[in-house]
Scaffold this active site. Structure first.
Site, PDB file in Angstrom:
ATOM      1  N   PHE A 139      14.049 -47.555  21.405  1.00  0.00           N
ATOM      2  CA  PHE A 139      13.702 -46.171  21.149  1.00  0.00           C
ATOM      3  C   PHE A 139      13.500 -45.488  22.486  1.00  0.00           C
ATOM      4  CE2 PHE A 139      11.536 -43.564  17.792  1.00  0.00           C
ATOM      5  CZ  PHE A 139      12.297 -44.008  16.731  1.00  0.00           C
ATOM      6  N   ALA A 140      14.113 -44.328  22.698  1.00  0.00           N
ATOM      7  CA  ALA A 140      13.898 -43.613  23.959  1.00  0.00           C
ATOM      8  C   ALA A 140      13.855 -42.119  23.674  1.00  0.00           C
ATOM      9  CB  ALA A 140      15.006 -43.939  24.951  1.00  0.00           C
ATOM     10  N   VAL A 141      12.657 -41.616  23.348  1.00  0.00           N
ATOM     11  CA  VAL A 141      12.560 -40.180  23.089  1.00  0.00           C
ATOM     12  C   VAL A 141      11.725 -39.499  24.169  1.00  0.00           C
ATOM     13  CG1 VAL A 141      12.784 -40.548  20.592  1.00  0.00           C
ATOM     14  CG2 VAL A 141      10.519 -40.177  21.582  1.00  0.00           C
ATOM     15  N   TYR A 158      10.836 -40.638  27.934  1.00  0.00           N
ATOM     16  CA  TYR A 158      11.189 -42.062  28.046  1.00  0.00           C
ATOM     17  C   TYR A 158      12.694 -42.296  28.121  1.00  0.00           C
ATOM     18  CZ  TYR A 158       6.547 -44.173  27.747  1.00  0.00           C
ATOM     19  OH  TYR A 158       5.272 -44.591  28.022  1.00  0.00           O
ATOM     20  N   ASP A 183      10.640 -52.587  23.839  1.00  0.00           N
ATOM     21  CA  ASP A 183      10.224 -51.329  24.455  1.00  0.00           C
ATOM     22  C   ASP A 183      11.325 -50.905  25.419  1.00  0.00           C
ATOM     23  OD1 ASP A 183       7.773 -51.101  23.264  1.00  0.00           O
ATOM     24  OD2 ASP A 183       6.619 -51.068  25.134  1.00  0.00           O
ATOM     25  N   VAL A 184      11.373 -49.621  25.717  1.00  0.00           N
ATOM     26  CA  VAL A 184      12.410 -49.143  26.639  1.00  0.00           C
ATOM     27  C   VAL A 184      11.918 -49.112  28.088  1.00  0.00           C
ATOM     28  CG1 VAL A 184      11.962 -46.631  26.515  1.00  0.00           C
ATOM     29  CG2 VAL A 184      14.300 -47.476  26.814  1.00  0.00           C
ATOM     30  N   HIS A 199       1.403 -61.866  24.400  1.00  0.00           N
ATOM     31  CA  HIS A 199       1.047 -60.742  25.285  1.00  0.00           C
ATOM     32  C   HIS A 199       0.608 -61.286  26.650  1.00  0.00           C
ATOM     33  CE1 HIS A 199      -0.831 -57.165  26.851  1.00  0.00           C
ATOM     34  NE2 HIS A 199      -0.572 -56.477  25.760  1.00  0.00           N
ATOM     35  N   GLU A 248       1.506 -52.282  17.062  1.00  0.00           N
ATOM     36  CA  GLU A 248       1.233 -53.632  17.599  1.00  0.00           C
ATOM     37  C   GLU A 248       0.141 -54.333  16.786  1.00  0.00           C
ATOM     38  OE1 GLU A 248       1.525 -54.914  21.932  1.00  0.00           O
ATOM     39  OE2 GLU A 248      -0.634 -54.608  21.702  1.00  0.00           O
ATOM     40  N   ASP A 278       4.222 -58.277  33.582  1.00  0.00           N
ATOM     41  CA  ASP A 278       3.889 -57.045  34.266  1.00  0.00           C
ATOM     42  C   ASP A 278       3.300 -57.471  35.604  1.00  0.00           C
ATOM     43  OD1 ASP A 278       2.467 -54.857  35.290  1.00  0.00           O
ATOM     44  OD2 ASP A 278       2.140 -54.017  33.293  1.00  0.00           O
TER      45      ASP A 278
HETATM   46  C1  5GW Z   1       4.888 -41.605  25.639  1.00  0.00           C
HETATM   47  C2  5GW Z   1       3.578 -41.466  26.117  1.00  0.00           C
HETATM   48  C3  5GW Z   1       2.617 -42.333  25.702  1.00  0.00           C
HETATM   49  C4  5GW Z   1       2.975 -43.376  24.860  1.00  0.00           C
HETATM   50  C5  5GW Z   1       4.289 -43.524  24.379  1.00  0.00           C
HETATM   51  C6  5GW Z   1       5.236 -42.623  24.784  1.00  0.00           C
HETATM   52  C7  5GW Z   1       6.630 -42.790  24.324  1.00  0.00           C
HETATM   53  C8  5GW Z   1       7.065 -44.011  23.791  1.00  0.00           C
HETATM   54  C9  5GW Z   1       7.617 -41.771  24.481  1.00  0.00           C
HETATM   55  O1  5GW Z   1       7.363 -40.647  24.932  1.00  0.00           O
HETATM   56  N1  5GW Z   1       8.913 -42.002  24.101  1.00  0.00           N
HETATM   57  C10 5GW Z   1       9.295 -43.216  23.584  1.00  0.00           C
HETATM   58  O2  5GW Z   1      10.479 -43.404  23.283  1.00  0.00           O
HETATM   59  N2  5GW Z   1       8.355 -44.211  23.398  1.00  0.00           N
HETATM   60  C11 5GW Z   1       8.795 -45.483  22.814  1.00  0.00           C
HETATM   61  O3  5GW Z   1       7.708 -46.228  22.340  1.00  0.00           O
HETATM   62  C12 5GW Z   1       9.485 -46.333  23.876  1.00  0.00           C
HETATM   63  O4  5GW Z   1      10.464 -47.161  23.296  1.00  0.00           O
HETATM   64  C13 5GW Z   1       8.326 -47.144  24.398  1.00  0.00           C
HETATM   65  O5  5GW Z   1       8.734 -48.286  25.107  1.00  0.00           O
HETATM   66  C14 5GW Z   1       7.589 -47.440  23.094  1.00  0.00           C
HETATM   67  C15 5GW Z   1       6.124 -47.864  23.257  1.00  0.00           C
HETATM   68  O6  5GW Z   1       5.419 -46.967  24.079  1.00  0.00           O
HETATM   69  P1  5GW Z   1       4.894 -47.432  25.501  1.00  0.00           P
HETATM   70  O7  5GW Z   1       5.991 -48.202  26.180  1.00  0.00           O
HETATM   71  O8  5GW Z   1       4.380 -46.266  26.262  1.00  0.00           O
HETATM   72  O9  5GW Z   1       3.723 -48.408  25.156  1.00  0.00           O
HETATM   73  P2  5GW Z   1       3.024 -49.425  26.174  1.00  0.00           P
HETATM   74  O10 5GW Z   1       2.177 -50.291  25.292  1.00  0.00           O
HETATM   75  O11 5GW Z   1       4.091 -50.196  26.881  1.00  0.00           O
HETATM   76  O12 5GW Z   1       2.238 -48.571  27.139  1.00  0.00           O
HETATM   77 MN    MN Z   2       6.099 -50.197  26.956  1.00  0.00          MN
END
Ligand code: 5GW
Ligand code: MN
Length: 344
Positions: free
Chosen positions: A113-115, A118, A203-204, A225, A295, A318
């Site tokens: 997912f990439a919105v 991201y 995750d992206v 994790h 999660e 990480d």
């Molecule tokens: C943006 C800001 C905060 C949290 C999530 C987003 C976000 C996540 C976004 O703006 N767009 C998006 O496509 N995502 C999707 O959700 C991505 O595939 C991302 O890898 C996934 C999970 O969110 P992450 O990566 O921010 O979560 P953590 O646990 O890695 O910080």
């Molecule tokens: Mn992530």
């Protein structure tokens, strides 16, 4: 006369000495080239190399455990088998040549997912996937984005397909992350059963940094994790509020898994996503949201539906985390985010 005796004695000791040297040489030769002198069957040779491989896995496993000796760390995540006998995949526990042959022809999907902002993580992820993810196998990338037109298609090897799907960006980031489950319920039922055998969800905001191949395939696969692999179960970040459907009581649960990488057979991910989506919807009805969104629901599901394969933190790392000394291969790395820059 006496001189003759002396000569004979010297000659005898000379012969005996030569004999001893020769026997010693023969013994040495037999030891050095035992398999030439006493030819052993091919089968036995294979057995020995297998024994050697097993031993080295055992040693690596001990070495990892030794690193925490004397410290009150929990060692379960350092093992190579879970208590329910699912393998925990570490470097050295598998033979990739054997597995590549076994999974020859298998079709694998990668769901991302990439919105919104991201989208910037997509190209590096896909490019690194071309280098490290399921190289030599049939791969379909399922990319969901609100910016289909902005996607830069990476150079892809034969047998690899990029599917771009349009998706609306939710108002709240928490919903973006959870939306993935809803999309999964649709695609794992309608489209993926005809297109792929196994699905990997990721995750992206990550890059592949080392080999990730068919050793991660299984009916239901989850990744430990990296922030909790040495933690006691009481410290796991499970949802602890009874009111949420993601609730996990203290005393239950084996590992805390990260939602940044999991997978399995398409029908298993269908069942998983339906269960998680149901939980998310039910919670919304009561105006609650699980502590770590999807999660938490994933972890709840995996407490009661044990994964058939568990990936060690080699598969999500990480570099800002402690205890990297346990992780020889950092195969899938979190990209450092400037949280201000990608703020929703
Ligand atoms: C943006 C800001 C905060 C949290 C999530 C987003 C976000 C996540 C976004 O703006 N767009 C998006 O496509 N995502 C999707 O959700 C991505 O595939 C991302 O890898 C996934 C999970 O969110 P992450 O990566 O921010 O979560 P953590 O646990 O890695 O910080
Ligand atoms: Mn992530």
């Amino acid at each position: 006369m006496q001189g003759n005796w002396k000569n004979m004695l010297t000659a005898r000791s000379y012969i005996i000495g030569t004999l001893v040297v020769f026997i010693l040489f023969l013994a040495g030769f037999c030891i050095q080239y035992a398999d030439l002198v006493f030819p052993i069957k091919q089968e036995q040779t294979i057995n020995w190399s297998q024994k050697f491989a097993e031993k080295s896995v055992e040693l690596e496993h001990c070495e990892r455990k030794l690193l925490v000796n004397g410290v009150s760390f929990r060692k379960m995540a350092l093992h190579v088998l879970t208590p329910w006998l699912a393998p925990i995949i570490w470097d050295g526990t598998y033979n990739i040549k054997t597995l590549d042959r076994q999974y020859n022809g298998t079709r694998i999907g990668l769901f991302v997912f990439a919105v919104k902002k991201y989208i910037r993580f997509l190209q590096p992820l896909l490019e690194s996937a071309e280098r490290y993810f399921m190289v030599g196998h049939k791969v379909t990338y399922y990319v969901f984005t609100d910016k289909v037109d902005e996607v830069v298609k990476p150079k892809m090897a034969d047998g690899r397909i990029l599917q771009l799907h349009n998706v609306v960006a939710d108002q709240r980031w928490q919903d973006v992350s959870m939306r993935r489950m809803e999309i999964l319920t649709v695609y794992t039922k309608k489209y993926m059963p005809n297109e792929i055998d196994y699905l990997v969800c990721a995750d992206v905001d990550m890059v592949f940094n080392d080999h990730v191949g068919v050793e991660i395939l299984g009916d239901l696969v989850a990744t430990i994790h990296p922030g909790f692999f040495l933690a006691e179960p009481e410290a796991f970040a499970y949802e602890r509020r009874l009111i949420s459907t993601a609730y996990v009581p203290y005393g239950q649960g084996d590992f805390y898994y990260m939602a940044a990488l999991y997978g399995g057979k398409v029908d298993e991910i269908y069942k998983l996503s339906v269960a998680c989506q149901k939980g998310i919807t039910e919670d919304k009805k009561h105006y609650i949201e699980a502590v770590w969104q999807e999660e938490s629901h994933l972890n709840r599901y995996l407490v009661y539906n044990k994964p058939t394969k568990v990936l060690s933190p080699e598969y999500i790392w990480d570099n800002s985390l402690p205890h990297g000394e346990f992780i020889k291969k950092k195969r899938f790395l979190a990209v450092h985010k400037d949280h201000q820059e990608v703020r929703y």
